[in-house]
Design a protein around this motif. Structure first.
Motif, PDB file in Angstrom:
ATOM      1  N   TRP A 126       0.840  -1.203   0.000  1.00 39.18           N
ATOM      2  CA  TRP A 126       0.000   0.000   0.000  1.00 39.18           C
ATOM      3  C   TRP A 126       0.873   1.250   0.000  1.00 39.18           C
ATOM      4  CZ3 TRP A 126      -4.616   2.047  -0.741  1.00 39.18           C
ATOM      5  CH2 TRP A 126      -4.923   3.289  -0.180  1.00 39.18           C
ATOM      6  N   TYR A 127       1.858   1.297   0.871  1.00 42.67           N
ATOM      7  CA  TYR A 127       2.726   2.474   0.951  1.00 42.67           C
ATOM      8  C   TYR A 127       3.613   2.611  -0.288  1.00 42.67           C
ATOM      9  CZ  TYR A 127       1.224   3.395   5.707  1.00 42.67           C
ATOM     10  OH  TYR A 127       0.480   3.703   6.815  1.00 42.67           O
ATOM     11  N   LEU A 128       4.038   1.500  -0.861  1.00 42.08           N
ATOM     12  CA  LEU A 128       4.805   1.579  -2.115  1.00 42.08           C
ATOM     13  C   LEU A 128       3.945   2.205  -3.209  1.00 42.08           C
ATOM     14  CD1 LEU A 128       6.639  -1.861  -2.077  1.00 42.08           C
ATOM     15  CD2 LEU A 128       7.721   0.397  -1.945  1.00 42.08           C
ATOM     16  N   TRP A 129       2.690   1.827  -3.257  1.00 45.39           N
ATOM     17  CA  TRP A 129       1.756   2.398  -4.232  1.00 45.39           C
ATOM     18  C   TRP A 129       1.568   3.889  -3.969  1.00 45.39           C
ATOM     19  CZ3 TRP A 129      -3.669   3.702  -3.488  1.00 45.39           C
ATOM     20  CH2 TRP A 129      -4.335   4.007  -4.685  1.00 45.39           C
ATOM     21  N   LYS A 130       1.421   4.273  -2.700  1.00 49.44           N
ATOM     22  CA  LYS A 130       1.244   5.684  -2.334  1.00 49.44           C
ATOM     23  C   LYS A 130       2.497   6.503  -2.627  1.00 49.44           C
ATOM     24  CE  LYS A 130      -2.911   6.127  -0.821  1.00 49.44           C
ATOM     25  NZ  LYS A 130      -3.807   7.071  -1.496  1.00 49.44           N
ATOM     26  N   LEU A 131       3.659   5.882  -2.554  1.00 46.42           N
ATOM     27  CA  LEU A 131       4.909   6.583  -2.843  1.00 46.42           C
ATOM     28  C   LEU A 131       4.962   7.044  -4.298  1.00 46.42           C
ATOM     29  CD1 LEU A 131       7.449   7.355  -1.255  1.00 46.42           C
ATOM     30  CD2 LEU A 131       8.496   5.242  -2.036  1.00 46.42           C
ATOM     31  N   ALA A 170       3.973   8.095   2.976  1.00 45.60           N
ATOM     32  CA  ALA A 170       4.420   6.761   2.548  1.00 45.60           C
ATOM     33  C   ALA A 170       5.916   6.589   2.789  1.00 45.60           C
ATOM     34  CB  ALA A 170       4.078   6.540   1.081  1.00 45.60           C
ATOM     35  N   ALA A 171       6.707   7.598   2.447  1.00 46.49           N
ATOM     36  CA  ALA A 171       8.156   7.516   2.661  1.00 46.49           C
ATOM     37  C   ALA A 171       8.458   7.321   4.149  1.00 46.49           C
ATOM     38  CB  ALA A 171       8.850   8.768   2.128  1.00 46.49           C
ATOM     39  N   ARG A 172       7.778   8.070   4.992  1.00 48.15           N
ATOM     40  CA  ARG A 172       7.996   7.931   6.435  1.00 48.15           C
ATOM     41  C   ARG A 172       7.623   6.540   6.931  1.00 48.15           C
ATOM     42  NH1 ARG A 172       5.669  13.906   7.690  1.00 48.15           N
ATOM     43  NH2 ARG A 172       7.633  15.016   7.350  1.00 48.15           N
ATOM     44  N   ALA A 173       6.471   6.045   6.473  1.00 46.84           N
ATOM     45  CA  ALA A 173       6.017   4.723   6.904  1.00 46.84           C
ATOM     46  C   ALA A 173       6.972   3.636   6.412  1.00 46.84           C
ATOM     47  CB  ALA A 173       4.604   4.455   6.396  1.00 46.84           C
ATOM     48  N   LEU A 174       7.406   3.727   5.162  1.00 43.45           N
ATOM     49  CA  LEU A 174       8.319   2.725   4.605  1.00 43.45           C
ATOM     50  C   LEU A 174       9.674   2.763   5.311  1.00 43.45           C
ATOM     51  CD1 LEU A 174       7.262   3.148   0.904  1.00 43.45           C
ATOM     52  CD2 LEU A 174       7.018   1.048   2.249  1.00 43.45           C
ATOM     53  N   GLY A 175      10.120   3.944   5.685  1.00 40.96           N
ATOM     54  CA  GLY A 175      11.352   4.047   6.464  1.00 40.96           C
ATOM     55  C   GLY A 175      11.199   3.393   7.819  1.00 40.96           C
ATOM     56  N   ASP A 176      10.076   3.648   8.473  1.00 41.88           N
ATOM     57  CA  ASP A 176       9.816   3.033   9.779  1.00 41.88           C
ATOM     58  C   ASP A 176       9.734   1.512   9.672  1.00 41.88           C
ATOM     59  OD1 ASP A 176       9.783   5.511  11.000  1.00 41.88           O
ATOM     60  OD2 ASP A 176       7.582   5.682  10.991  1.00 41.88           O
ATOM     61  N   MET A 177       9.246   1.022   8.520  1.00 45.30           N
ATOM     62  CA  MET A 177       9.129  -0.423   8.291  1.00 45.30           C
ATOM     63  C   MET A 177      10.462  -1.034   7.850  1.00 45.30           C
ATOM     64  SD  MET A 177       5.538  -0.304   6.195  1.00 45.30           S
ATOM     65  CE  MET A 177       5.352  -2.045   5.928  1.00 45.30           C
ATOM     66  N   ARG A 178      11.461  -0.192   7.570  1.00 42.04           N
ATOM     67  CA  ARG A 178      12.762  -0.630   7.040  1.00 42.04           C
ATOM     68  C   ARG A 178      12.572  -1.421   5.737  1.00 42.04           C
ATOM     69  NH1 ARG A 178      13.225   2.133  11.177  1.00 42.04           N
ATOM     70  NH2 ARG A 178      14.791   1.893  12.781  1.00 42.04           N
ATOM     71  N   SER A 179      11.701  -0.895   4.868  1.00 41.39           N
ATOM     72  CA  SER A 179      11.310  -1.571   3.636  1.00 41.39           C
ATOM     73  C   SER A 179      12.411  -1.529   2.586  1.00 41.39           C
ATOM     74  CB  SER A 179      10.042  -0.925   3.060  1.00 41.39           C
ATOM     75  OG  SER A 179       9.774  -1.412   1.770  1.00 41.39           O
ATOM     76  N   LEU A 219      15.635   6.405   3.752  1.00 42.32           N
ATOM     77  CA  LEU A 219      16.829   5.656   3.341  1.00 42.32           C
ATOM     78  C   LEU A 219      17.800   5.496   4.509  1.00 42.32           C
ATOM     79  CD1 LEU A 219      17.332   7.239  -0.162  1.00 42.32           C
ATOM     80  CD2 LEU A 219      16.816   4.825   0.304  1.00 42.32           C
ATOM     81  N   GLN A 220      17.898   6.530   5.322  1.00 42.41           N
ATOM     82  CA  GLN A 220      18.769   6.454   6.499  1.00 42.41           C
ATOM     83  C   GLN A 220      18.259   5.385   7.466  1.00 42.41           C
ATOM     84  OE1 GLN A 220      19.229  10.198   8.489  1.00 42.41           O
ATOM     85  NE2 GLN A 220      20.702   9.409   9.957  1.00 42.41           N
ATOM     86  N   GLY A 230      22.083   0.105   5.777  1.00 38.00           N
ATOM     87  CA  GLY A 230      23.059  -0.496   4.880  1.00 38.00           C
ATOM     88  C   GLY A 230      22.475  -1.133   3.630  1.00 38.00           C
ATOM     89  N   ALA A 231      21.240  -1.585   3.682  1.00 34.63           N
ATOM     90  CA  ALA A 231      20.627  -2.200   2.497  1.00 34.63           C
ATOM     91  C   ALA A 231      20.475  -1.200   1.354  1.00 34.63           C
ATOM     92  CB  ALA A 231      19.267  -2.793   2.853  1.00 34.63           C
ATOM     93  N   ALA A 232      20.469   0.097   1.661  1.00 35.33           N
ATOM     94  CA  ALA A 232      20.319   1.128   0.635  1.00 35.33           C
ATOM     95  C   ALA A 232      21.639   1.482  -0.046  1.00 35.33           C
ATOM     96  CB  ALA A 232      19.707   2.389   1.256  1.00 35.33           C
ATOM     97  N   VAL A 233      22.753   1.036   0.519  1.00 38.79           N
ATOM     98  CA  VAL A 233      24.073   1.443   0.016  1.00 38.79           C
ATOM     99  C   VAL A 233      24.296   1.093  -1.457  1.00 38.79           C
ATOM    100  CG1 VAL A 233      26.572   1.116   0.305  1.00 38.79           C
ATOM    101  CG2 VAL A 233      25.121   1.569   2.298  1.00 38.79           C
ATOM    102  N   PRO A 234      24.012  -0.130  -1.924  1.00 41.34           N
ATOM    103  CA  PRO A 234      24.260  -0.420  -3.347  1.00 41.34           C
ATOM    104  C   PRO A 234      23.519   0.515  -4.307  1.00 41.34           C
ATOM    105  CG  PRO A 234      23.961  -2.463  -2.141  1.00 41.34           C
ATOM    106  CD  PRO A 234      23.611  -1.338  -1.196  1.00 41.34           C
ATOM    107  N   ALA A 235      22.277   0.834  -3.998  1.00 38.23           N
ATOM    108  CA  ALA A 235      21.508   1.748  -4.865  1.00 38.23           C
ATOM    109  C   ALA A 235      22.100   3.158  -4.823  1.00 38.23           C
ATOM    110  CB  ALA A 235      20.045   1.771  -4.442  1.00 38.23           C
ATOM    111  N   LEU A 236      22.578   3.566  -3.665  1.00 39.80           N
ATOM    112  CA  LEU A 236      23.175   4.903  -3.547  1.00 39.80           C
ATOM    113  C   LEU A 236      24.522   4.957  -4.267  1.00 39.80           C
ATOM    114  CD1 LEU A 236      22.170   5.547   0.147  1.00 39.80           C
ATOM    115  CD2 LEU A 236      21.311   6.782  -1.863  1.00 39.80           C
ATOM    116  N   ILE A 237      25.264   3.862  -4.248  1.00 41.77           N
ATOM    117  CA  ILE A 237      26.529   3.803  -4.997  1.00 41.77           C
ATOM    118  C   ILE A 237      26.241   3.978  -6.485  1.00 41.77           C
ATOM    119  CG2 ILE A 237      28.379   2.252  -5.744  1.00 41.77           C
ATOM    120  CD1 ILE A 237      28.382   1.116  -2.873  1.00 41.77           C
ATOM    121  N   THR A 238      25.228   3.299  -6.976  1.00 43.77           N
ATOM    122  CA  THR A 238      24.839   3.444  -8.382  1.00 43.77           C
ATOM    123  C   THR A 238      24.464   4.894  -8.687  1.00 43.77           C
ATOM    124  OG1 THR A 238      24.064   1.160  -8.458  1.00 43.77           O
ATOM    125  CG2 THR A 238      23.204   2.650 -10.141  1.00 43.77           C
ATOM    126  N   GLN A 239      23.777   5.524  -7.755  1.00 44.23           N
ATOM    127  CA  GLN A 239      23.320   6.910  -7.953  1.00 44.23           C
ATOM    128  C   GLN A 239      24.498   7.889  -7.998  1.00 44.23           C
ATOM    129  OE1 GLN A 239      20.389   7.130  -8.834  1.00 44.23           O
ATOM    130  NE2 GLN A 239      19.404   9.005  -8.213  1.00 44.23           N
TER     131      GLN A 239
END
Length: 162
Positions: free
Chosen positions: A32-37, A48-57, A87-88, A92-101
């Motif tokens: 649901w939150y991914l859709w709202k994002l 949605a971003a706040r909720a997904l961050g809290d969920m560590r999605s 993202l914070q 650490g799971a976000a690191v590969p995507a941030l490296i690409t960015q």
């Protein structure tokens, strides 16, 4: 006897459905939150971003990186901040995507990737080689954020990594 079997089967079916719904509720919330994002309504995206961050999605990482990297912070500051904060929280799971960015065409995306990596601190240690390469970026603003990220991730001689 047949009536008792039918009733017990129906009760068992209800119990199984309730258990399945209970087990899947977090995944349904995340979807649901991914859709709202991806909504066009900024307030919904922020929530949605706040909720997904809290969920560590981890499923939200690509969308959050896109939002954080292509926002004009002045125009969409709250959404930009919510994306970076999420993202914070994901860490650490976000690191590969941030490296690409860090190699994105748009300089703002590269700045935001370096900024977000700096907020991750020591858990972004895998990004150090990419950040060291990014010290050669054509844009001075990018280079300064990359240098700051390296300091925050590696620490300095008088300060431990964050």
């Amino acid at each position: 006897r047949g009536k008792a079997i039918a009733i017990s089967t129906a009760v068992l079916a209800v119990v199984v459905l309730v258990a399945a719904g209970f087990a899947a509720r977090d995944r349904v919330r995340e979807e649901w939150y991914l859709w709202k994002l991806e909504s066009d309504v900024e307030e919904e995206q922020i929530a949605a971003a706040r909720a997904l961050g809290d969920m560590r999605s981890t499923g939200a990482i690509p969308l959050l990186v896109d939002l954080a990297g292509f926002m004009v912070a002045v125009e969409h500051r709250d959404l930009w901040m919510a994306s970076i904060d999420a993202l914070q929280k994901i860490g650490g799971a976000a690191v590969p995507a941030l490296i690409t960015q860090l190699n994105a065409e748009y300089y703002g995306a590269r700045v935001d990737a370096a900024l977000t990596l700096s907020f991750l601190g020591a858990c972004a240690i895998a990004a150090v080689p990419a950040l060291q390469s990014a010290l050669e970026d054509e844009d001075e603003f990018v280079r300064s954020h990359v240098a700051e990220a390296l300091k925050r991730i590696q620490g300095t001689p008088d300060e431990p990594p964050r």
